[in-house]
Every structure is written in structure tokens, then in C-alpha cells.
Design a protein around this motif. Structure first.
Motif, short mmCIF file in Angstrom:
data_model
loop_
_atom_site.label_atom_id
_atom_site.label_comp_id
_atom_site.label_asym_id
_atom_site.label_seq_id
_atom_site.Cartn_x
_atom_site.Cartn_y
_atom_site.Cartn_z
N LYS A 198 -7.43 8.73 -10.04
CA LYS A 198 -6.19 8.48 -9.30
C LYS A 198 -6.29 8.99 -7.87
N ASP A 235 -6.55 3.83 -0.92
CA ASP A 235 -5.30 3.20 -0.50
C ASP A 235 -4.94 3.62 0.93
N LEU A 236 -5.09 4.91 1.21
CA LEU A 236 -4.81 5.41 2.56
C LEU A 236 -5.77 4.79 3.58
N LEU A 280 1.15 3.76 -3.41
CA LEU A 280 0.59 5.12 -3.39
C LEU A 280 1.29 6.05 -4.37
N PRO A 281 2.63 6.18 -4.36
CA PRO A 281 3.26 7.05 -5.36
C PRO A 281 3.16 6.50 -6.78
N TRP A 324 -8.39 6.56 -5.95
CA TRP A 324 -7.59 5.36 -5.65
C TRP A 324 -6.63 5.63 -4.49
N ALA A 325 -6.04 6.81 -4.47
CA ALA A 325 -5.10 7.15 -3.41
C ALA A 325 -5.80 7.24 -2.05
N ILE A 370 0.60 5.29 -8.17
CA ILE A 370 -0.65 5.76 -8.76
C ILE A 370 -0.41 7.04 -9.55
N HIS A 372 7.21 -3.03 -5.07
CA HIS A 372 5.78 -3.31 -5.21
C HIS A 372 5.50 -4.52 -6.10
N CYS A 430 0.82 -1.21 0.00
CA CYS A 430 0.00 0.00 0.00
C CYS A 430 0.86 1.27 0.00
N VAL A 431 1.93 1.25 0.79
CA VAL A 431 2.81 2.43 0.87
C VAL A 431 3.55 2.65 -0.45
N ILE A 471 -4.60 1.37 4.39
CA ILE A 471 -3.47 1.42 5.31
C ILE A 471 -3.97 1.54 6.75
#
Length: 383
Positions: free
Chosen positions: A337, A344-345, A33-34, A340-341, A36, A136, A29-30, A348
Motif C-alpha cells: 500500500k 500515486d504521488l 490516495l486515501p 502504491w501511494a 489505498i 473516485h 489520483c487525489v 500526480i
């Protein structure tokens, strides 16, 4: 109604599948994130090539000229692939000393398709984003790393399904969305863990399942190479590499005729794993958000430039191609995007809170722990 024993078993499934995969899922996940926003980050950091401003309608130069320039920059290299940017007049050329080189031996060059000018672009396999990408996708361990991450993704999917089974009876006496903030810290985080987990369930299932599919990319493509590609190139199996290759511009013209309304995504040169020793393989794509991700291979005789075969990709390769944009959310522009971010957070938070709940639970006295554990399948613990 499910028995208390059955619910207890589902709880154990959820507990142990979550614990086994949580640390790896947090890493994914971490690092995801970038990734994306990899296009936007490349533009901000100057790693994304920019074509020169030229009048509209400026014709492209011959691709044969671009290929010759790329080959001259690395004498002794073989040209492996030719790639096209779907959003800008850019052409990428990949060369290497052999047809199956190590990743460190690739040489990638980017050209303005209208002028043939080589653009100064940092190597794709360097920098922080490359580190995120490798962590990843395969943990720097190649195929074994991919398969290991795929197994972790499968455990994640099982944890999600078992979590839903446990969630219903556990929250039977509470309204949906209840967070008991006035009770103990552990109970508050338990409610948040359940609420956010259910709210993001559909997204997490999609991303988890597509992530598992993506880790199988090497076996899936290998199956296609040994199956459909081998069938299409069987009549040419014993032919050697041609002494002289047909013009790449002629090859693309042949592919455009065979797949009208489509544009080239990339070309695999003769001898590479995605073609044969006697073929160019031109992979064409459409121009809609969906068809832009789907490819159609067109095989062209490397000596004459004539069409030899073209088929739709089998379902398992199509599933792989569709899973990639669904996993990263990069098919709907910046708004998707951002969504999605955010999801994703949220995931987490779910993973971290699950780990916190387990650690806190382990520190509780045995009697109190037994009472809470017994309450999980069907009752709300009274704290």
C-alpha cells in the motif's frame, strides 16, 4: 526509423489525450490516495468494528439467530445479503424495503459471529471516505459517471503509450535520467515530467487499465446475470419465492460441501440480483492472496437447502475480480500500500507538470513556440 511526420502525429495524440483527461486523472489520483489506506483509516477513526476478546475456539452462534436479530431491527425490511469478514469473526447483514432499493434505503448491521452481539458501526455510506469513494468511482452520477471515468481512463492509457513513442526520439541526444536543472525552469520540468513518467510507466498502465475494467463492473455483472446465472437458474425460472426459507446455517453447510477448502465471502438471498427467486447464491473464496479475490458461486435451493448448481465464474468476471486488488494495491499488506501511494504521488507530479508545461507553452511567442514544437519529435530544444 519513424518519420518526422509520424512522430509529430504521435506528439499530437499524446498532447490532446493528456489534456482532455488530466483534470479528471488528478481528481482520481487525489481521491484514490486515501482509499489505498481505507482499512487503516477506518481503524484510526473508530469506523472499523472490533470483535470482543474471547477464548480461542469459541464457537459461533447460529447465523439464523443473527439474521433474525437484523430483521427485527428493521421490521418490514427484506434480508438481501450476508457478508463475512475474512480476517475477523464478523458478520454483516444488509436489509432493505425491497429487493432492488436505492442506495440510501440500505440498512447495514455488523455482528460478532461468536456471540451474535450487534456492534455499533457507523453507516458505510457516510463520512469523508464515502465522499472520496463516490468521487473516485462514479462522480455521484451512477453508471453514466462510471462509464465517463472509464473513457477518461482509456484516454490516459493512450496518453501513456503515445508518450513512450514520443519520448525515445525526443531524448535521443541525452542520457537516460538527465535533468537539465541548469537550464530554464520549463526545460527542467520537461525532463522531470519525462523521467518520472517513464519510471512509473508500468504501474500507471496497470492502474489505468484496471481502472477502466472496474468502471465496467455493472455491465460485466449484468452480462453474467443474463448469461451464466440465468442458465443455472433456468429450471426454476417460473417458481415463486418460497413461503419458508431454508436455514441459512444449512445453506452454508451445503455450500462448504460443494466447494471444499473454500470459505463463504457473502450470501445473496432469494430475490436479489445475484441469485434467483428460488435460490440462495453463496459466493465462496480461497485463502491465498490471489484466490481470496476469486469467487465461486454455489446455488442452493432456498426451500430445501439442497445444492442445485455450481460453476467457475467466466473469464470476464474473473478479470474484474483480479483488477480490483491490482488497482488499489490492497492485496500485499501495508508495504505494498505504501508503494502504491508513492507511485500515486509520482503520477500526480507527472500530471501536474504536464499541465504546467502546456500552460507555459501557450504563453510563449509564436516564433519561439514554433521552433520548440518543431524540435519535439526528433531534436532536443536548445533553450
Amino acid at each position: 526509423m519513424m518519420s518526422r511526420r509520424a512522430l509529430g502525429n504521435w506528439y499530437l495524440v499524446h498532447k490532446w489525450t493528456s489534456l482532455v483527461c488530466t483534470a479528471l486523472l488528478l481528481l482520481l489520483c487525489v481521491t484514490g490516495l486515501p482509499l489505498i489506506f481505507y482499512e487503516e483509516i477506518d481503524q484510526l477513526t473508530g469506523r472499523h468494528p472490533e470483535a470482543a476478546a474471547l477464548p480461542d475456539g469459541t464457537p459461533p452462534v447460529l447465523l439464523d439467530r443473527i439474521v433474525a436479530t437484523a430483521r427485527a431491527a428493521h421490521p418490514g425490511d427484506l434480508v438481501l445479503y450476508l457478508g463475512f469478514d475474512a480476517h475477523a469473526p464478523l458478520v454483516g447483514v444488509t436489509t432493505a424495503p425491497s429487493y432492488q432499493p436505492a442506495s440510501a434505503d440500505f440498512h447495514s448491521q455488523t455482528f460478532d459471529a461468536r456471540t451474535g452481539e450487534r456492534l455499533a458501526v457507523p453507516p458505510f455510506n457516510e463520512g469523508v471516505m464515502w465522499v472520496f469513494y463516490k468521487l473516485h468511482t462514479d462522480l455521484y452520477a451512477g453508471l453514466p459517471g462510471k462509464l465517463f471515468l472509464g473513457f477518461m481512463g482509456l484516454l490516459f492509457v493512450v496518453a501513456l503509450v503515445s508518450g513512450v513513442v514520443v519520448y525515445g526520439p525526443f531524448m535521443r541526444k541525452l542520457e537516460f535520467g538527465t535533468v537539465r536543472a541548469d537550464r530554464s525552469r520549463r526545460l527542467k520540468w520537461l525532463d522531470l515530467h519525462n523521467l518520472i513518467g517513464v519510471a512509473t510507466l508500468a504501474w500507471a498502465l496497470v492502474v489505468g487499465a484496471t481502472g477502466v475494467i472496474n468502471t465496467l463492473s455493472t455491465p460485466i455483472l449484468g452480462l453474467w446475470q443474463r448469461g451464466q446465472l440465468a442458465e443455472m437458474t433456468a429450471p426454476y425460472r417460473d417458481r415463486p419465492l418460497p413461503a419458508t426459507l431454508a436455514s441459512i446455517d444449512r445453506v452454508l453447510a451445503t455450500a462448504a460441501t460443494a466447494a471444499p477448502g473454500m470459505a463463504p465471502a457473502f450470501v445473496a438471498f432469494p430475490g436479489t440480483p445475484y441469485s434467483s427467486r428460488h435460490h440462495y447464491a453463496v459466493f465462496m473464496h480461497g485463502d491465498t492472496p490471489l484466490t481470496a479475490r476469486l469467487l465461486k458461486p454455489v446455488l442452493v435451493d432456498a426451500e430445501t437447502g439442497a445444492l442445485t448448481a455450481s460453476r467457475e465464474l467466466p473469464w470476464y468476471v474473473t478479470a474484474l475480480l483480479v483488477s480490483q486488488p491490482l488497482h488499489f494495491g490492497d492485496y500485499g499488506g501495508l508495504p505494498l500500500k505504501v508503494l502504491w501511494a508513492l507511485l500515486d504521488l509520482a503520477t500526480i507530479v507527472v500530471l501536474a507538470s504536464g499541465l504546467y508545461l502546456w500552460l507555459v507553452k501557450r504563453r510563449r511567442p509564436a516564433g519561439r513556440e514554433a521552433r520548440i514544437a518543431a524540435a519535439i519529435p526528433g531534436e532536443v530544444p536548445a533553450e
